[in-house]
Design a protein around this motif. Structure first.
Motif, PDB file in Angstrom:
ATOM      1  N   VAL A 171       0.859  -1.181   0.000  1.00 29.89           N
ATOM      2  CA  VAL A 171       0.000   0.000   0.000  1.00 29.89           C
ATOM      3  C   VAL A 171       0.893   1.229   0.000  1.00 29.89           C
ATOM      4  N   TYR A 172       0.499   2.280  -0.707  1.00 29.09           N
ATOM      5  CA  TYR A 172       1.309   3.498  -0.751  1.00 29.09           C
ATOM      6  C   TYR A 172       0.414   4.716  -0.922  1.00 29.09           C
ATOM      7  N   ALA A 173       0.978   5.895  -0.638  1.00 26.06           N
ATOM      8  CA  ALA A 173       0.260   7.154  -0.804  1.00 26.06           C
ATOM      9  C   ALA A 173       0.811   7.902  -2.009  1.00 26.06           C
ATOM     10  N   ARG A 174      -0.078   8.579  -2.703  1.00 25.27           N
ATOM     11  CA  ARG A 174       0.326   9.466  -3.808  1.00 25.27           C
ATOM     12  C   ARG A 174      -0.694  10.591  -3.865  1.00 25.27           C
ATOM     13  N   GLY A 175      -0.214  11.818  -3.657  1.00 24.93           N
ATOM     14  CA  GLY A 175      -1.143  12.930  -3.570  1.00 24.93           C
ATOM     15  C   GLY A 175      -2.011  12.772  -2.332  1.00 24.93           C
ATOM     16  N   SER A 176      -3.310  12.887  -2.487  1.00 22.99           N
ATOM     17  CA  SER A 176      -4.237  12.728  -1.368  1.00 22.99           C
ATOM     18  C   SER A 176      -4.947  11.382  -1.417  1.00 22.99           C
ATOM     19  N   SER A 177      -4.377  10.428  -2.144  1.00 21.73           N
ATOM     20  CA  SER A 177      -5.010   9.127  -2.305  1.00 21.73           C
ATOM     21  C   SER A 177      -4.094   8.003  -1.843  1.00 21.73           C
ATOM     22  N   ILE A 178      -4.713   6.868  -1.505  1.00 19.63           N
ATOM     23  CA  ILE A 178      -4.003   5.676  -1.069  1.00 19.63           C
ATOM     24  C   ILE A 178      -4.330   4.544  -2.041  1.00 19.63           C
ATOM     25  N   TYR A 179      -3.296   3.778  -2.399  1.00 16.71           N
ATOM     26  CA  TYR A 179      -3.438   2.726  -3.404  1.00 16.71           C
ATOM     27  C   TYR A 179      -2.887   1.399  -2.882  1.00 16.71           C
TER      28      TYR A 179
ATOM     29  N   LYS B  13      -1.219  -2.351  -4.441  1.00 18.00           N
ATOM     30  CA  LYS B  13      -0.569  -2.904  -5.634  1.00 18.00           C
ATOM     31  C   LYS B  13      -0.037  -4.294  -5.313  1.00 18.00           C
ATOM     32  N   ARG B  14      -0.386  -5.282  -6.131  1.00 18.83           N
ATOM     33  CA  ARG B  14       0.192  -6.608  -5.992  1.00 18.83           C
ATOM     34  C   ARG B  14       1.654  -6.554  -6.411  1.00 18.83           C
ATOM     35  N   THR B  15       2.491  -7.374  -5.773  1.00 14.20           N
ATOM     36  CA  THR B  15       3.917  -7.378  -6.108  1.00 14.20           C
ATOM     37  C   THR B  15       4.278  -8.444  -7.119  1.00 14.20           C
ATOM     38  N   SER B  16       3.329  -9.293  -7.502  1.00 10.55           N
ATOM     39  CA  SER B  16       3.569 -10.290  -8.544  1.00 10.55           C
ATOM     40  C   SER B  16       2.598 -10.065  -9.684  1.00 10.55           C
ATOM     41  N   GLY B  17       2.971 -10.545 -10.880  1.00 14.96           N
ATOM     42  CA  GLY B  17       2.149 -10.278 -12.041  1.00 14.96           C
ATOM     43  C   GLY B  17       2.260  -8.825 -12.441  1.00 14.96           C
ATOM     44  N   ASN B  18       1.268  -8.344 -13.179  1.00 19.12           N
ATOM     45  CA  ASN B  18       1.327  -6.961 -13.630  1.00 19.12           C
ATOM     46  C   ASN B  18      -0.031  -6.266 -13.503  1.00 19.12           C
ATOM     47  N   PRO B  19      -0.700  -6.404 -12.353  1.00 16.11           N
ATOM     48  CA  PRO B  19      -1.993  -5.726 -12.189  1.00 16.11           C
ATOM     49  C   PRO B  19      -1.792  -4.238 -11.950  1.00 16.11           C
ATOM     50  N   ARG B  20      -2.801  -3.459 -12.276  1.00 16.49           N
ATOM     51  CA  ARG B  20      -2.744  -2.029 -12.020  1.00 16.49           C
ATOM     52  C   ARG B  20      -2.932  -1.747 -10.532  1.00 16.49           C
ATOM     53  N   SER B  21      -2.443  -0.578 -10.119  1.00 17.71           N
ATOM     54  CA  SER B  21      -2.704  -0.134  -8.756  1.00 17.71           C
ATOM     55  C   SER B  21      -4.193   0.162  -8.604  1.00 17.71           C
ATOM     56  N   LYS B  22      -4.698  -0.043  -7.388  1.00 20.08           N
ATOM     57  CA  LYS B  22      -6.112   0.196  -7.104  1.00 20.08           C
ATOM     58  C   LYS B  22      -6.249   1.255  -6.026  1.00 20.08           C
ATOM     59  N   ARG B  23      -6.984   2.307  -6.325  1.00 22.22           N
ATOM     60  CA  ARG B  23      -7.223   3.354  -5.339  1.00 22.22           C
ATOM     61  C   ARG B  23      -8.226   2.840  -4.318  1.00 22.22           C
ATOM     62  N   VAL B  24      -7.873   2.940  -3.029  1.00 25.50           N
ATOM     63  CA  VAL B  24      -8.741   2.368  -1.998  1.00 25.50           C
ATOM     64  C   VAL B  24      -9.252   3.387  -0.994  1.00 25.50           C
ATOM     65  N   ALA B  25      -8.628   4.562  -0.918  1.00 25.29           N
ATOM     66  CA  ALA B  25      -9.076   5.529   0.080  1.00 25.29           C
ATOM     67  C   ALA B  25      -8.550   6.914  -0.240  1.00 25.29           C
ATOM     68  N   GLN B  26      -9.190   7.898   0.347  1.00 34.38           N
ATOM     69  CA  GLN B  26      -8.718   9.274   0.303  1.00 34.38           C
ATOM     70  C   GLN B  26      -8.093   9.580   1.645  1.00 34.38           C
ATOM     71  N   GLY B  27      -6.799   9.907   1.664  1.00 32.26           N
ATOM     72  CA  GLY B  27      -6.111  10.158   2.920  1.00 32.26           C
ATOM     73  C   GLY B  27      -4.614  10.092   2.744  1.00 32.26           C
TER      74      GLY B  27
END
Length: 396
Positions: A246-254, A256-270
């Motif tokens: 999980v990581y923060a970018r701007g005012s959002s939290i995402y 990301k799986r570490t295997s395969g190549n799925p996109r990051s998923k936005r899960v919260a504002q904070g």
């Protein structure tokens, strides 16, 4: 840990919390859990807390982090500007230390007895580091039967250029990893300048955020792999098996799986997210179950299976928030006090505490950083006045 649930919940005042702005990507609902307007202190707020790091020269301790080895929690990392703790350091420079637990260590989470501190961010040849070091992160996990899995690795950030030979003197910050019990430092050469770091509980991976993206370092083979290519990423937090980050970018939290190549998923504002250790069943496969974060000066937890956001305390949050390995417990600072809020993921029972679980003594100012152990037996916190304190919340 076994604590009264319904009795504690009944004593809560139930003050309504401030509104949280939600989007479809944030949550489906908000639940106020055991909220109160303030945390009253016990008659003796220092009864179960101890000062474990004292600076005699005016240095300041910050950023505590427990090793996550079940209830053993054998190590406590921290940062200090003091010159009289261990090793040779330069005055005014932030350095990373690890404090070892000593004495009897029982499976029930008995009182934590501090041993000696060791300087981790030492310069080559025993010289003082010529720059700051911060953001310590320790590994450790829980095995079957609640047995502790060894805490093997410690990671941190530094802009010093004399920790490892050949470090570029170009102003960049690098992440480093080292055996927690002592050993050589390894620099993680991820592109860009590092902004955050966390080691997985099983010590198999280190996640590093930089000015160019998010990267996964594998100590076994020394390879660095890009997970996300984007600027502005901070506060990476990884599950025990390094399955998801999980990581923060701007005012959002995402996430990301570490295997395969799925996109990051936005899960919260904070901001300032922290995750649980990940699911332990075959169905969960080590994935994130809950994310703690701050938003609008409040502490929240989002359950990713239901999408429900839970407000675990209405006090103004003035520090980072930390989530224990089981995902049940959020710890945060509010002024001079440390708040602990419990909401068990499996049973949904509430076990929040109606008293501060740690208080900065008079004259020591407010809480600056907090940490919580794997099973929330212990809370560590630092104060503006410089001390590192440990609160024994209780045995299981």
């Amino acid at each position: 840990m076994r604590h009264p649930i319904s009795a504690r919940a009944a004593r809560r005042s139930g003050v309504r919390v401030g509104a949280l702005v939600l989007t479809a990507a944030t949550a489906t609902s908000v639940v106020a859990v055991g909220a109160s307007a303030a945390l009253p202190r016990a008659n003796d707020p220092y009864k179960k807390q101890q000062l474990v790091v004292r600076s005699a020269d005016g240095g300041i301790a910050t950023e505590p982090d427990f090793s996550h080895d079940s209830r053993a929690n054998r190590f406590l990392g921290y940062v200090s500007t003091a010159t009289n703790i261990a090793g040779t350091v330069a005055r005014g420079t932030r350095n990373v230390y690890v404090l070892s637990r000593t004495g009897s260590i029982q499976a029930s989470g008995n009182a934590w007895q501090p041993g000696a501190s060791r300087l981790v961010s030492a310069g080559l040849g025993g010289q003082p580091a010529n720059g700051d070091s911060w953001a310590p992160s320790l590994s450790g996990f829980t095995k079957a039967g609640d047995a502790p899995g060894a805490a093997k690795q410690m990671a941190f950030l530094s802009n010093a250029t004399n920790l490892v030979a050949g470090t570029p003197a170009d102003g960049r910050t690098f992440a480093y990893v080292t055996p927690v019990g002592g050993g050589a430092l390894r620099r993680i050469d991820a592109p860009g300048s590092a902004t955050g770091v966390e080691v997985s509980g099983d010590s198999t991976a280190v996640v590093v955020s930089t000015t160019t993206g998010l990267y996964l370092f594998t100590p076994r083979n020394g390879k660095v792999r890009q997970l996300v290519k984007a600027a502005g990423i901070t506060d990476p937090s990884v599950t025990a098996r390094a399955t998801e980050v999980v990581y923060a970018r701007g005012s959002s939290i995402y996430t990301k799986r570490t295997s395969g190549n799925p996109r990051s998923k936005r899960v919260a504002q904070g901001s300032h997210p922290d995750v649980d250790a990940g699911g332990q069943t075959k169905k969960d496969k080590g994935r994130v179950r809950a994310v703690a974060y701050t938003s609008g000066g409040k502490a929240f937890r989002k359950r990713l299976d239901t999408g429900v956001v839970e407000d675990l305390g209405s006090q103004d949050v003035t520090t980072n928030v930390k989530l224990n390995a089981g995902g049940s417990t959020i710890v945060y600072g509010t002024g001079r006090d440390v708040g602990v809020r419990v909401r068990v993921l499996e049973s949904l029972k509430f076990g929040g505490y109606d008293r501060a679980q740690g208080t900065c003594p008079e004259g020591q100012g407010d809480v600056t950083h907090v940490a919580v152990s794997t099973r929330y037996n212990y809370v560590a916190f630092t104060c503006e006045g410089g001390g590192l304190y440990l609160q024994h919340v209780g045995e299981k």
